[in-house]
Write a protein that holds these residues in place. Structure first.
Motif, PDB file in Angstrom:
ATOM      1  N   MET A  39      -9.703  -4.847 -15.556  1.00 14.87           N
ATOM      2  CA  MET A  39      -9.669  -3.621 -16.458  1.00 14.87           C
ATOM      3  C   MET A  39     -10.541  -2.392 -16.383  1.00 14.87           C
ATOM      4  O   MET A  39     -10.321  -1.431 -16.275  1.00 14.87           O
ATOM      5  N   LEU A  40     -11.836  -2.971 -16.605  1.00 11.94           N
ATOM      6  CA  LEU A  40     -12.819  -2.020 -16.606  1.00 11.94           C
ATOM      7  C   LEU A  40     -13.260  -1.458 -15.190  1.00 11.94           C
ATOM      8  O   LEU A  40     -13.440  -0.294 -15.148  1.00 11.94           O
ATOM      9  N   THR A  96     -10.720  -0.681 -13.114  1.00 13.09           N
ATOM     10  CA  THR A  96      -9.836   0.548 -12.998  1.00 13.09           C
ATOM     11  C   THR A  96      -9.927   1.566 -13.982  1.00 13.09           C
ATOM     12  O   THR A  96      -9.093   2.631 -13.930  1.00 13.09           O
ATOM     13  N   MET A  97     -10.996   1.728 -14.822  1.00 12.89           N
ATOM     14  CA  MET A  97     -11.056   2.789 -15.690  1.00 12.89           C
ATOM     15  C   MET A  97     -11.988   3.785 -15.252  1.00 12.89           C
ATOM     16  O   MET A  97     -12.785   3.742 -14.177  1.00 12.89           O
ATOM     17  N   THR A  98     -12.101   4.985 -15.951  1.00 17.38           N
ATOM     18  CA  THR A  98     -12.817   5.969 -15.422  1.00 17.38           C
ATOM     19  C   THR A  98     -14.404   5.926 -16.084  1.00 17.38           C
ATOM     20  O   THR A  98     -14.351   4.783 -17.091  1.00 17.38           O
ATOM     21  N   LEU A 135     -14.570   5.970 -20.014  1.00 19.61           N
ATOM     22  CA  LEU A 135     -13.799   4.780 -20.768  1.00 19.61           C
ATOM     23  C   LEU A 135     -14.686   3.325 -20.397  1.00 19.61           C
ATOM     24  O   LEU A 135     -14.457   2.721 -21.522  1.00 19.61           O
ATOM     25  N   GLN A 136     -15.168   3.077 -19.348  1.00 19.84           N
ATOM     26  CA  GLN A 136     -16.034   1.990 -19.101  1.00 19.84           C
ATOM     27  C   GLN A 136     -17.039   1.752 -20.183  1.00 19.84           C
ATOM     28  O   GLN A 136     -17.244   0.769 -20.803  1.00 19.84           O
ATOM     29  N   HIS A 149     -15.463   0.614 -23.478  1.00 24.63           N
ATOM     30  CA  HIS A 149     -15.109  -0.679 -23.466  1.00 24.63           C
ATOM     31  C   HIS A 149     -15.885  -1.785 -22.926  1.00 24.63           C
ATOM     32  O   HIS A 149     -15.252  -2.877 -22.650  1.00 24.63           O
ATOM     33  N   GLU A 150     -17.024  -1.455 -22.382  1.00 28.75           N
ATOM     34  CA  GLU A 150     -17.854  -2.467 -21.820  1.00 28.75           C
ATOM     35  C   GLU A 150     -18.435  -3.630 -22.642  1.00 28.75           C
ATOM     36  O   GLU A 150     -18.437  -4.861 -22.180  1.00 28.75           O
ATOM     37  N   MET A 203      -9.622  -4.429 -25.751  1.00 26.87           N
ATOM     38  CA  MET A 203      -9.469  -3.175 -24.910  1.00 26.87           C
ATOM     39  C   MET A 203      -8.041  -2.744 -24.845  1.00 26.87           C
ATOM     40  O   MET A 203      -7.969  -1.189 -24.942  1.00 26.87           O
ATOM     41  N   LEU A 250      -6.944   0.998 -26.324  1.00 28.45           N
ATOM     42  CA  LEU A 250      -6.354   1.961 -25.393  1.00 28.45           C
ATOM     43  C   LEU A 250      -5.168   2.551 -25.779  1.00 28.45           C
ATOM     44  O   LEU A 250      -4.519   3.777 -25.724  1.00 28.45           O
TER      45      LEU A 250
END
Length: 225
Positions: A11-12, A14-16, A19-20, A23-24, A31, A35
């Protein structure tokens, strides 16, 4: 736990970058919940706008049916991506309800025969029906134009005769070439001569003159005596 870590890393990835960073430090479940809070309102608004455009979409008379149906199919696919998919029957009903009155016979036949088609198949049928209607419409227009031309021709012929009247006295003129065989005497009612040439009429005139002369002679004798 191993699967949760793998899903979180995917998921991380595929994020911008923004956003990373947010949500890291979260696991996969956290997450997903975060979202939803961020994008659920945006998705709801998009769903509302898309469904509104779909249900209010109406095809204007004379416009191509292919472009209209393809536009509606785009709205239906967008709703499906947002998690609100329409089944095939409902999607076809929405498309048929958006068509103008010129497709009323097609809709009637489609519903009476209970035809089960997908949206692409319906699109092909509507294009075929549109082509047939255009061919039939051109013939009917041609017939109307021909009929109008005939009416105009009749009006022109009638207008040409307006103002022309038969000259008076023509029927009373005497024929130059003598009495025709169909000429009728007004005295004896026989054909072939006029009244002035009728032998019966002439004989009666002679007798009348003779009687008148004898009457005048007797009157003179009485006056002299």
């Amino acid at each position: 736990m191993d699967d949760m870590l793998d899903v979180g890393c995917l998921m991380l990835a595929t994020m911008t970058p923004e956003l990373q960073k947010q949500h890291e430090d979260m696991v996969a479940y956290e997450m997903i919940q975060n979202l939803k809070e961020i994008f659920e309102g945006q998705a709801r608004q998009e769903r509302y706008e898309t469904s509104k455009a779909l249900f209010q979409c109406k095809m204007s008379e004379g416009s191509p049916v292919g472009a209209h149906v393809i536009k509606m199919m785009g709205y239906i696919q967008t709703l499906e991506k947002l998690g609100f998919a329409l089944n095939d029957e409902l999607a076809i009903d929405v498309v048929l309800q958006s068509l103008p009155d010129s497709f009323s016979q097609f809709i009637l036949n489609f519903n009476m025969n209970e035809i089960e088609k997908t949206l692409p198949q319906l699109l092909g049928m509507l294009r075929t029906a549109e082509g047939n209607m255009k061919k039939g419409g051109s013939k009917s227009v041609l017939m109307v134009r021909k009929a109008k031309g005939k009416e105009k021709g009749k009006k022109v012929e009638k207008s040409k005769g307006i103002g022309k009247t038969k000259p008076k006295g023509k029927l009373a003129l005497k024929p130059k070439g003598g009495v025709s065989k169909d000429g009728k005497c007004f005295h004896c009612c026989k054909t072939g001569h006029w009244k002035r040439n009728c032998p019966i009429y002439l004989e009666e005139v002679k007798k009348a003159k003779a009687v008148g002369a004898s009457v005048l002679g007797t009157a003179h004798e009485k006056e002299s005596s």
